[in-house]
Structures are given as structure tokens and as C-alpha cells.
Design an enzyme around this catalytic site. Structure first.
Site, PDB file in Angstrom:
ATOM      1  N   HIS A  51       0.821  -1.227   0.000  1.00 39.20           N
ATOM      2  CA  HIS A  51       0.000   0.000   0.000  1.00 39.20           C
ATOM      3  C   HIS A  51       0.859   1.283   0.000  1.00 39.20           C
ATOM      4  O   HIS A  51       0.488   2.272   0.635  1.00 39.20           O
ATOM      5  CB  HIS A  51      -0.972  -0.028   1.180  1.00 39.20           C
ATOM      6  CG  HIS A  51      -0.316  -0.030   2.543  1.00 39.20           C
ATOM      7  ND1 HIS A  51      -0.815  -0.736   3.613  1.00 39.20           N
ATOM      8  CD2 HIS A  51       0.790   0.600   3.018  1.00 39.20           C
ATOM      9  CE1 HIS A  51      -0.059  -0.528   4.666  1.00 39.20           C
ATOM     10  NE2 HIS A  51       0.928   0.287   4.329  1.00 39.20           N
ATOM     11  N   HIS A  91      -1.789   4.668   9.832  1.00 36.64           N
ATOM     12  CA  HIS A  91      -0.433   5.208  10.009  1.00 36.64           C
ATOM     13  C   HIS A  91      -0.441   6.551  10.736  1.00 36.64           C
ATOM     14  O   HIS A  91       0.448   7.367  10.545  1.00 36.64           O
ATOM     15  CB  HIS A  91       0.249   5.399   8.655  1.00 36.64           C
ATOM     16  CG  HIS A  91       0.449   4.154   7.845  1.00 36.64           C
ATOM     17  ND1 HIS A  91      -0.575   3.480   7.241  1.00 36.64           N
ATOM     18  CD2 HIS A  91       1.583   3.480   7.532  1.00 36.64           C
ATOM     19  CE1 HIS A  91      -0.089   2.433   6.572  1.00 36.64           C
ATOM     20  NE2 HIS A  91       1.203   2.410   6.736  1.00 36.64           N
ATOM     21  N   HIS A 130       9.960  -4.099   4.148  1.00 32.48           N
ATOM     22  CA  HIS A 130      10.442  -2.720   4.019  1.00 32.48           C
ATOM     23  C   HIS A 130      10.747  -2.124   5.385  1.00 32.48           C
ATOM     24  O   HIS A 130      10.170  -2.505   6.388  1.00 32.48           O
ATOM     25  CB  HIS A 130       9.496  -1.817   3.229  1.00 32.48           C
ATOM     26  CG  HIS A 130       8.122  -1.558   3.794  1.00 32.48           C
ATOM     27  ND1 HIS A 130       7.207  -2.544   4.068  1.00 32.48           N
ATOM     28  CD2 HIS A 130       7.475  -0.396   4.091  1.00 32.48           C
ATOM     29  CE1 HIS A 130       6.071  -2.004   4.493  1.00 32.48           C
ATOM     30  NE2 HIS A 130       6.217  -0.701   4.532  1.00 32.48           N
ATOM     31  N   GLU A 169       3.837  -5.185   8.609  1.00 27.94           N
ATOM     32  CA  GLU A 169       2.478  -5.025   8.046  1.00 27.94           C
ATOM     33  C   GLU A 169       1.948  -6.311   7.424  1.00 27.94           C
ATOM     34  O   GLU A 169       0.747  -6.415   7.149  1.00 27.94           O
ATOM     35  CB  GLU A 169       2.473  -3.904   6.997  1.00 27.94           C
ATOM     36  CG  GLU A 169       2.692  -2.538   7.597  1.00 27.94           C
ATOM     37  CD  GLU A 169       2.833  -1.428   6.554  1.00 27.94           C
ATOM     38  OE1 GLU A 169       2.723  -0.259   6.929  1.00 27.94           O
ATOM     39  OE2 GLU A 169       3.062  -1.726   5.360  1.00 27.94           O
TER      40      GLU A 169
HETATM   41  C1  DHB Z   1       6.184   3.368   2.149  1.00 27.66           C
HETATM   42  C2  DHB Z   1       5.631   2.105   2.459  1.00 27.66           C
HETATM   43  C3  DHB Z   1       4.550   2.019   3.354  1.00 27.66           C
HETATM   44  O1  DHB Z   1       3.970   0.826   3.747  1.00 27.66           O
HETATM   45  C4  DHB Z   1       3.996   3.160   3.908  1.00 27.66           C
HETATM   46  O2  DHB Z   1       2.925   3.018   4.718  1.00 27.66           O
HETATM   47  C5  DHB Z   1       4.544   4.409   3.612  1.00 27.66           C
HETATM   48  C6  DHB Z   1       5.639   4.514   2.726  1.00 27.66           C
HETATM   49  C7  DHB Z   1       7.322   3.500   1.172  1.00 27.66           C
HETATM   50  O3  DHB Z   1       7.957   2.508   0.782  1.00 27.66           O
HETATM   51  O4  DHB Z   1       7.582   4.636   0.733  1.00 27.66           O
HETATM   52 FE    FE Z   2       2.502   1.145   5.446  1.00 25.85          FE
END
Ligand code: DHB
Ligand code: FE
Length: 285
Positions: free
Chosen positions: A12, A59, A192, A239
Site C-alpha cells: 500500500h 499510520h 520494508h 504489516e
Molecule cells: C512506504 C511504504 C509504506 O507501507 C507506507 O505506509 C509508507 C511509505 C514507502 O515505501 O515509501
Molecule cells: Fe505502510
């Protein structure tokens, strides 16, 4: 009775919303990501969901660090999006399904999940971007029930707990007396990390293991602790809890319909997985 017609997991990342707004779907950076959704939309046209139970994490738009429920369910007529500071166009409201929401809340509390019930709920990019990917151009053909899992402020619920929440969501949907096709959507991940020494961290072998596990019985994944997942997938890779809950709703056996995996989108390993649950899987086989 309502029936679960499938489950989808998808990342997302906010930048996806920027690419949609700028019409960059054919751009070389974006094409391998966006084209992964073509078959997903063909599948949606076949299975025709009426409602989406959308499992995601807020978030900081609706809940902030001062008050954050472990599990929350929306029970509103509609869900408003708002500016989170990513520079994305604010999306028009998404229709809710209060009858299904209240049934889900009753059933989950009866099943010993003490969730927070939200008669107003702002939805952020983790809800709006997957909806734009599945139903582009502002289409609103499905009603929605948001389920928010805390993946932000520790202590977080474990993978096993989120799987059990998903199983309880599955029981709740299947005991809803209206004749509805329900899609369960889990958003976020895959690996990530946005900050700290490991910013930019991605772990492809772990992500592929997650997708393989979710397409079968996710035993190794649900045996991990929150800290194991963060070590392997990065701080925000946790997540994947939302995908694990989605998978729990589908029952013991599933059929993989389609997947896509593309590195990177912004700082994230972008995954997408489409699953059909046991009965539907048996019919298609
Ligand atoms: C990014 C990924 C995310 O899950 C998020 O909530 C905000 C930013 C990213 O990779 O930029
Ligand atoms: Fe996120």
C-alpha cells in the site's frame, strides 16, 4: 448467507497513489507493478464481490500514538479519506456496510476479540491505494468494512493472534444472514524499513517464503514472533500481519489464483497475492 469469494494481499505504498494521479501506469518504473493487477481485476469481474472486508493498519491519520487500539472495526455509513501529507489527491468517500460491520463486531466480541468499534473512521493510504488498484478511476462498486490492526505502536499482536483474528472474521462473515459475496483484502508489506540504520532493507527470500506459506497453510509464518518478523522483513515489513489475518479468514485450504512480486516500489518490496478459499478452490480444480 454471506460467502467469502476470495482473499487478496497487496502492498500500500503512498507513491502508488502519486503514480495513479499522474497516469504513470505505463512508465518503465511502474509498469511491472501495475500490470500485476490486470489479472486481479479480471478475476474480480468474475467473482463479483459485493463487500470488501479490508484489513489494514492506520499510520497516524485516524489513531495516533496517544490512543491506538490493537484491533478496530469500522461501523460507519461511509469512510472519509484525508490529507496525510504525502501530496496525494484526497479520495472521495468509500461506502460502508453498517449491517455487516455490526454483525462482525458482535461476532468478534462473542469470539473473545475485544475490538474497538468506530462509528467514524478516517481511512488512510493503506485503505485507499489498494481500493484504487482493484477498482480504478474512482469506481465505487463495492461496500467496505475496515478492520485496523496496530502495526505501529508496540506491543503489537503476534502473527498467530492475527491469524486467529482472521479465522474469527471468516466465521463472522459466514454466519451473516444476507446473501453477499465478500472479498477479504489485507494490505501492507512486504519487506520494508523506512527509517533507522536499516532504512531501505528488503528481504526477497523471506517475502517469497511468506507468499508461499500464505498460499498453503501458513504454519512457519504464524510460529514467528513480532520481533522475528521485524528482523526478517524490516520495521514496517510487520504489516504482513494484515495479510496473515486475511489468510486466516479463508479457511484451511486455498487455491492460488495469481501473484506478482516487484522490487522496489519506493522503499518497499511490492507483493500481490490472490487466493480463493476451500470450497471455491475445490470447484475450480
Ligand atoms: C512506504 C511504504 C509504506 O507501507 C507506507 O505506509 C509508507 C511509505 C514507502 O515505501 O515509501
Ligand atoms: Fe505502510
Amino acid at each position: 448467507m454471506a460467502r467469502i469469494i476470495g482473499g487478496v494481499g497487496t502492498s500500500h505504498v503512498p507513491a502508488i497513489g502519486g503514480a495513479i494521479a499522474k497516469g504513470l501506469q505505463e512508465d518503465p518504473y511502474w509498469k511491472p507493478f501495475f500490470q500485476g493487477f490486470d489479472r486481479t481485476r479480471e478475476w474480480l469481474a468474475k467473482v463479483k464481490p459485493d463487500v470488501v472486508v479490508l484489513i489494514y493498519n492506520d499510520h497516524g491519520l485516524n489513531f495516533f500514538l496517544d490512543k491506538i487500539p490493537t484491533f478496530a472495526v469500522g461501523a460507519a455509513k461511509e469512510y472519509m479519506n484525508a490529507d496525510e501529507g504525502w501530496g496525494l489527491p484526497v479520495q472521495k468517500p468509500y461506502p460502508g456496510d453498517p449491517d455487516l460491520s455490526w454483525h462482525l463486531i458482535e461476532s468478534l466480541v462473542g469470539d473473545e476479540f475485544d475490538i474497538t468499534m468506530c462509528q467514524e473512521m478516517l481511512i488512510d493510504h493503506a485503505f485507499a491505494i489498494p481500493m484504487q488498484l482493484l477498482w480504478p478511476n474512482g469506481a465505487r462498486p463495492v461496500r467496505t468494512v475496515p478492520v485496523a490492526i496496530n502495526t505501529v505502536q508496540h506491543p503489537l499482536p503476534s502473527p498467530a493472534r492475527c491469524y486467529k483474528l482472521g479465522q474469527a472474521i471468516g466465521r463472522a462473515i459466514e454466519s451473516f444472514p444476507q446473501d453477499l459475496n465478500v472479498l477479504v483484502l489485507g494490505t501492507g508489506g512486504l519487506s520494508h524499513q523506512l527509517d533507522g540504520k536499516r532504512a531501505g532493507f528488503i528481504n526477497k527470500p523471506f517475502d517469497l517464503m511468506c507468499m508461499d506459506e500464505l498460499a498453503h497453510e501458513p504454519k512457519a509464518l504464524t510460529a514467528l514472533s513480532v520481533h522475528d518478523v521485524i528482523e526478517k522483513a524490516g520495521t514496517q515489513g510487520i504489516e504482513v500481519l494484515n495479510w496473515i489475518a486475511m489468510r486466516g479468514a479463508l479457511g484451511p485450504s486455498v487455491r492460488e489464483v495469481h501473484r506478482n512480486y516487484h522490487i522496489p516500489i519506493s522503499n518497499t518490496a511490492a507483493g500481490m497475492l490472490v487466493l480463493e478459499p476451500g470450497e471455491a478452490a475445490a470447484k475450480a480444480a
